[in-house]
Write a protein that holds these residues in place. Structure first.
Motif, mmCIF file in Angstrom:
data_model
loop_
_atom_site.group_PDB
_atom_site.id
_atom_site.type_symbol
_atom_site.label_atom_id
_atom_site.label_comp_id
_atom_site.label_asym_id
_atom_site.label_seq_id
_atom_site.Cartn_x
_atom_site.Cartn_y
_atom_site.Cartn_z
ATOM 1 N N THR A 1 -0.716 -4.303 -8.391
ATOM 2 C CA THR A 1 -0.364 -5.725 -8.384
ATOM 3 C C THR A 1 -1.339 -6.533 -7.545
ATOM 4 O O THR A 1 -1.807 -7.600 -7.957
ATOM 5 C CB THR A 1 1.063 -5.916 -7.834
ATOM 6 N N GLU B 1 2.209 2.274 0.905
ATOM 7 C CA GLU B 1 1.718 1.710 -0.345
ATOM 8 C C GLU B 1 2.160 2.559 -1.544
ATOM 9 O O GLU B 1 2.353 3.766 -1.432
ATOM 10 C CB GLU B 1 0.194 1.608 -0.323
ATOM 11 N N SER C 1 2.227 -1.458 -5.866
ATOM 12 C CA SER C 1 1.755 -2.479 -4.927
ATOM 13 C C SER C 1 0.235 -2.613 -4.964
ATOM 14 O O SER C 1 -0.305 -3.712 -4.899
ATOM 15 C CB SER C 1 2.220 -2.146 -3.501
ATOM 16 N N LEU D 1 -1.516 -7.066 2.426
ATOM 17 C CA LEU D 1 -2.106 -7.588 1.202
ATOM 18 C C LEU D 1 -3.581 -7.876 1.393
ATOM 19 O O LEU D 1 -4.400 -7.637 0.510
ATOM 20 C CB LEU D 1 -1.360 -8.858 0.793
ATOM 21 N N MET E 1 5.624 -6.750 0.367
ATOM 22 C CA MET E 1 4.440 -6.351 1.143
ATOM 23 C C MET E 1 4.067 -7.477 2.090
ATOM 24 O O MET E 1 4.074 -8.642 1.722
ATOM 25 C CB MET E 1 3.275 -6.082 0.180
#
Length: 264
Positions: A30, A23, A27, A6, A1
């Motif tokens: 996390t 996405e 992801s 992020l 990513m």
């Protein structure tokens, strides 16, 4: 990513997140430091693959907290953990057929041989990635279907993958396909394996679907059976019989297992 994505994920002061293109549950989970299962439970999601762009997700444990992120927008990648880290799951590799059961035989190529060659390559990649590995056979010997399932059932926190190459009298048929026994975890495993098989091996996508195979229904852990290609098709048989194709198939199975492992 990427770093920009992020930042977007973490900047949820009200504990909510709007799903953006590209996405995944993994992801998002996390980035917000929660488990995929907790994220699914909080939002009533039953299938990891059912995530839709634009959906508003509640991030568990963040409704009363404000999150800040000081991440450089210049960062384009996130460094992954070292492959030397030992994984918690044990992977049971099942090279189909063997011994008096040669499986499909076309053009002098025996399925049982291809299965074992691919399995050894997969074992290497799995161990390098930190997984514990068990093989149902390590030579050209016969192992019954129930014995294969019994081997898998000795281990806790395991996943079972049976490796095969396909065949049919209709020699024009080609491509890869993956089967599961019906449980939600096995369905996602089969879907993940199939997606990576098609991507890595450039084979026709014949899909992931249910099948009543003994090795799938008698294993207690999540299980899938991968048909890497059709050796009854002359062109595909020539590819399947190469070390490079077997290597690509092994890498695709590793990638599929890792994707499934991140979700569960």
């Amino acid at each position: 990513m990427c770093g920009i994505c992020l930042v977007a994920v973490l900047a949820n002061a009200n504990g909510a997140h709007i799903v953006k293109k590209g996405e995944t549950l993994y992801s998002i989970a996390t980035a917000n430091k929660v488990s995929v299962q907790r994220l699914m439970s909080e939002n009533g999601i039953t299938k990891p693959t059912s995530l839709q762009i634009g959906r508003r997700l509640t991030i568990p444990g963040t409704s009363s907290k404000k999150k800040t992120a000081s991440i450089s927008l210049k960062t384009s990648t996130v460094t992954r953990s070292s492959s030397s880290v030992t994984k918690s799951k044990t992977v049971i590799i099942d090279p189909g057929h063997g011994g008096r059961d040669k499986g499909a035989v076309w053009g002098g190529v025996r399925e049982s041989d291809l299965n074992l060659k691919t399995a050894f390559k997969l074992e290497y990649y799995l161990k390098r990635a930190g997984y514990k590995v068990v093989m149902t056979r390590r030579s050209d010997r016969y192992v019954s279907l129930m014995s294969r399932a019994a081997i898998a059932n000795r281990y806790r926190n395991a996943v079972f993958v049976s490796i095969h190459y396909n065949a049919t009298r209709e020699t024009w048929v080609h491509g890869g396909e993956t089967f599961h026994g019906g449980s939600s975890t096995s369905r996602y495993l089969a879907s993940s394996l199939q997606r990576n098989l098609v991507s890595h091996c450039k084979v026709r996508n014949r899909g992931a679907r249910y099948a009543g195979f003994t090795v799938l229904h008698n294993t207690k852990c999540p299980a899938a059976l991968v048909e890497c290609g059709f050796i009854s098709n002359a062109k595909e048989r020539a590819r399947c019989n190469t070390s490079s194709f077997q290597d690509a198939a092994a890498r695709s199975i590793l990638a599929g297992i890792e994707r499934w492992d991140r979700a569960y």
